[in-house]
Design an enzyme around this catalytic site. Structure first.
Site, PDB file in Angstrom:
ATOM      1  N   GLY A  42       2.482  17.480  25.556  1.00  0.00           N
ATOM      2  CA  GLY A  42       3.474  18.411  26.120  1.00  0.00           C
ATOM      3  C   GLY A  42       3.155  18.991  27.480  1.00  0.00           C
ATOM      4  N   ASP A 101       3.550  28.762  19.985  1.00  0.00           N
ATOM      5  CA  ASP A 101       4.455  29.177  18.916  1.00  0.00           C
ATOM      6  C   ASP A 101       3.656  30.056  17.942  1.00  0.00           C
ATOM      7  OD1 ASP A 101       6.653  29.311  17.246  1.00  0.00           O
ATOM      8  OD2 ASP A 101       6.439  27.297  16.453  1.00  0.00           O
TER       9      ASP A 101
HETATM   10  P1  IMP Z   1       1.615  26.349  17.465  1.00  0.00           P
HETATM   11  O1  IMP Z   1       0.356  25.706  17.000  1.00  0.00           O
HETATM   12  O2  IMP Z   1       2.503  26.786  16.335  1.00  0.00           O
HETATM   13  O3  IMP Z   1       1.386  27.475  18.440  1.00  0.00           O
HETATM   14  O4  IMP Z   1       2.462  25.226  18.172  1.00  0.00           O
HETATM   15  C1  IMP Z   1       2.163  24.820  19.445  1.00  0.00           C
HETATM   16  C2  IMP Z   1       2.497  23.353  19.645  1.00  0.00           C
HETATM   17  O5  IMP Z   1       3.695  22.994  19.001  1.00  0.00           O
HETATM   18  C3  IMP Z   1       2.680  23.107  21.112  1.00  0.00           C
HETATM   19  O6  IMP Z   1       1.564  22.396  21.602  1.00  0.00           O
HETATM   20  C4  IMP Z   1       3.922  22.281  21.196  1.00  0.00           C
HETATM   21  O7  IMP Z   1       3.586  20.926  21.363  1.00  0.00           O
HETATM   22  C5  IMP Z   1       4.615  22.414  19.888  1.00  0.00           C
HETATM   23  N1  IMP Z   1       5.803  23.280  20.020  1.00  0.00           N
HETATM   24  C6  IMP Z   1       5.925  24.560  19.643  1.00  0.00           C
HETATM   25  N2  IMP Z   1       7.135  25.052  19.920  1.00  0.00           N
HETATM   26  C7  IMP Z   1       7.793  24.045  20.527  1.00  0.00           C
HETATM   27  C8  IMP Z   1       9.115  23.932  21.078  1.00  0.00           C
HETATM   28  O8  IMP Z   1       9.939  24.864  21.091  1.00  0.00           O
HETATM   29  N3  IMP Z   1       9.424  22.722  21.622  1.00  0.00           N
HETATM   30  C9  IMP Z   1       8.571  21.672  21.661  1.00  0.00           C
HETATM   31  N4  IMP Z   1       7.324  21.736  21.148  1.00  0.00           N
HETATM   32  C10 IMP Z   1       6.943  22.913  20.584  1.00  0.00           C
HETATM   33 MG    MG Z   2       1.834  20.504  22.503  1.00  0.00          MG
END
Ligand code: IMP
Ligand code: MG
Length: 180
Positions: A42, A101
């Site tokens: 990403g 997120d």
């Molecule tokens: P976390 O571990 O829940 O903080 O998620 C983070 C990862 O999930 C990031 O590296 C993103 O690749 C993916 N992610 C989280 N939210 C989104 C979104 O709204 N769109 C696309 N990818 C997301």
């Molecule tokens: Mg990511």
């Protein structure tokens, strides 16, 4: 179900904020010879623009972590699928992420990189979905704070789709997942 997308951050807003972050990082890291560590996939577009907004060259490396699969909700279980390749002990590291997120991914990668013995480790993310946080992660540089929703474009994907859009959009999938 038809997928609807809505513009959240246009090219000008992204370019302006990346330039500001680049100026701030140039001040903070001058003389420190930092290594910017991008989180694949990403962050590749954000990182590419960010390093070109700096006033001096930096070294770049990448890690890759997987959590989501094809869905839009984190399972909270993170796997390292590609490690860094440069020796990072004693270096000043900036971990560069596209979007935070729940925080699980950065929490995992921060621990992983800290175990390598860097001189410092800070985090820069383009987008902070702050209200969705489940685990505390210190974010040192934040591009934009958004309330939530699922975002695509500028590197962000939905099941590998929509990643190369030059702007950031919110996608309403009508309850469906991002399965390609
Ligand atoms: P976390 O571990 O829940 O903080 O998620 C983070 C990862 O999930 C990031 O590296 C993103 O690749 C993916 N992610 C989280 N939210 C989104 C979104 O709204 N769109 C696309 N990818 C997301
Ligand atoms: Mg990511």
């Amino acid at each position: 179900m038809e997928t609807a997308i809505r513009l959240i951050l246009d090219r000008e807003a992204l370019a302006r904020r990346v330039a500001e972050l680049g100026a701030q990082l140039s001040r903070d890291y001058r003389g420190l010879e930092p290594v910017f560590v991008g989180i694949l996939k990403g962050a590749f577009i954000f990182l590419a623009d960010l390093v070109r907004a700096l006033e001096f060259p930096v070294e770049v490396d990448f890690v890759r972590a997987a959590s989501y699969g094809a869905g839009t909700e984190s399972a909270g279980v993170i796997r390292l699928t590609k490690d860094v390749e440069l020796p990072l002990a004693g270096r000043h590291l900036l971990l560069v992420e596209d979007i935070v997120d729940a925080g699980y991914t950065l929490d995992f990668l921060r621990r992983h990189l800290n175990a390598l013995g860097p001189a410092s480790l800070k985090i820069c993310c383009l987008i902070d979905k702050r209200e969705r946080r489940r685990v505390e992660v210190p974010l040192d540089y934040v591009g934009f704070v958004v309330p939530g929703g699922f975002l695509v474009g500028y590197g962000l994907d939905c099941g590998e789709k929509l990643r190369t859009l030059p702007e950031v959009y919110a996608v309403d999938m009508g309850g469906e997942s991002c399965t390609p």
